[in-house]
Design a protein around this motif. Structure first.
Motif, PDB file in Angstrom:
ATOM      1  N   GLY A 101       0.811  -1.203   0.000  1.00  0.00           N
ATOM      2  CA  GLY A 101       0.000   0.000   0.000  1.00  0.00           C
ATOM      3  C   GLY A 101       0.840   1.247   0.000  1.00  0.00           C
ATOM      4  N   LEU A 102       0.168   2.365   0.288  1.00  0.00           N
ATOM      5  CA  LEU A 102       0.811   3.678   0.342  1.00  0.00           C
ATOM      6  C   LEU A 102       1.025   4.060   1.793  1.00  0.00           C
ATOM      7  N   VAL A 103       2.229   4.489   2.126  1.00  0.00           N
ATOM      8  CA  VAL A 103       2.547   4.890   3.494  1.00  0.00           C
ATOM      9  C   VAL A 103       3.478   6.096   3.455  1.00  0.00           C
ATOM     10  N   GLN A 104       3.392   6.930   4.469  1.00  0.00           N
ATOM     11  CA  GLN A 104       4.254   8.097   4.557  1.00  0.00           C
ATOM     12  C   GLN A 104       5.656   7.697   5.029  1.00  0.00           C
ATOM     13  N   PRO A 105       6.660   8.491   4.688  1.00  0.00           N
ATOM     14  CA  PRO A 105       8.010   8.202   5.208  1.00  0.00           C
ATOM     15  C   PRO A 105       8.000   8.107   6.729  1.00  0.00           C
ATOM     16  N   GLY A 106       8.728   7.103   7.225  1.00  0.00           N
ATOM     17  CA  GLY A 106       8.743   6.851   8.659  1.00  0.00           C
ATOM     18  C   GLY A 106       7.679   5.891   9.127  1.00  0.00           C
ATOM     19  N   GLY A 107       6.758   5.562   8.261  1.00  0.00           N
ATOM     20  CA  GLY A 107       5.661   4.671   8.616  1.00  0.00           C
ATOM     21  C   GLY A 107       6.041   3.207   8.533  1.00  0.00           C
ATOM     22  N   SER A 108       5.054   2.351   8.772  1.00  0.00           N
ATOM     23  CA  SER A 108       5.272   0.900   8.791  1.00  0.00           C
ATOM     24  C   SER A 108       4.241   0.184   7.936  1.00  0.00           C
ATOM     25  N   LEU A 109       4.643  -0.960   7.428  1.00  0.00           N
ATOM     26  CA  LEU A 109       3.754  -1.875   6.723  1.00  0.00           C
ATOM     27  C   LEU A 109       4.180  -3.299   7.054  1.00  0.00           C
ATOM     28  N   ARG A 110       3.218  -4.213   6.982  1.00  0.00           N
ATOM     29  CA  ARG A 110       3.527  -5.627   7.171  1.00  0.00           C
ATOM     30  C   ARG A 110       3.033  -6.408   5.964  1.00  0.00           C
ATOM     31  N   LEU A 111       3.942  -7.069   5.295  1.00  0.00           N
ATOM     32  CA  LEU A 111       3.590  -7.913   4.159  1.00  0.00           C
ATOM     33  C   LEU A 111       3.437  -9.365   4.611  1.00  0.00           C
ATOM     34  N   SER A 112       2.498 -10.051   3.990  1.00  0.00           N
ATOM     35  CA  SER A 112       2.301 -11.475   4.251  1.00  0.00           C
ATOM     36  C   SER A 112       2.324 -12.238   2.942  1.00  0.00           C
TER      37      SER A 112
END
Length: 124
Positions: A10-21
């Motif tokens: 997805g789209l996230v701002q710098p410094g943010g987090s994402l979790r891929l599965s």
């Protein structure tokens, strides 16, 4: 038919987090190493992180200390927790696994499988 299905981009701002599965499904005898690769526009696909069946891990220097790879062998699933994301992390992320398909109650060979890719965009 063995397949890998990814989710979590997805789209996230710098410094943010994402979790891929990434979940492997089908007639599977066992899974050896699993990993995540990425490909940015105009660049070659590169290894981001890998994990062995025993839990040993390795990371690209660019993501060390920010990304964590893990796996749930009971669910045939590998994860990539991405923290402190930077614009240069923007890419299509691909799951990869070395899988022994089930064949007559055992296995007859080990093959490399790829997921369809999931877009990660880091932008303000």
């Amino acid at each position: 038919q063995v397949q890998l299905v990814e989710s979590g981009g997805g789209l996230v701002q710098p410094g943010g987090s994402l979790r891929l599965s990434c979940a492997a499904s089908g007639n599977i005898f066992s899974i050896n190493a699993m990993g995540w690769y990425r490909q940015a526009p105009g660049k070659q696909r590169e290894l981001v992180a890998g994990i062995t069946s025993g839990g040993g891990t390795n990371y690209a220097d660019s993501v060390k200390g920010r990304f964590t790879i893990s796996r749930d062998n009971a669910k045939n699933t590998v994860y990539l927790q991405m923290n402190s994301l930077k614009p240069e992390d923007t890419a299509v992320y691909y799951c990869n696994a070395e899988i022994r398909p089930l064949y007559r109650g055992s296995w007859a060979g080990e093959y490399e499988y790829w997921g369809q890719g999931t877009q990660v965009t880091v932008s303000s």
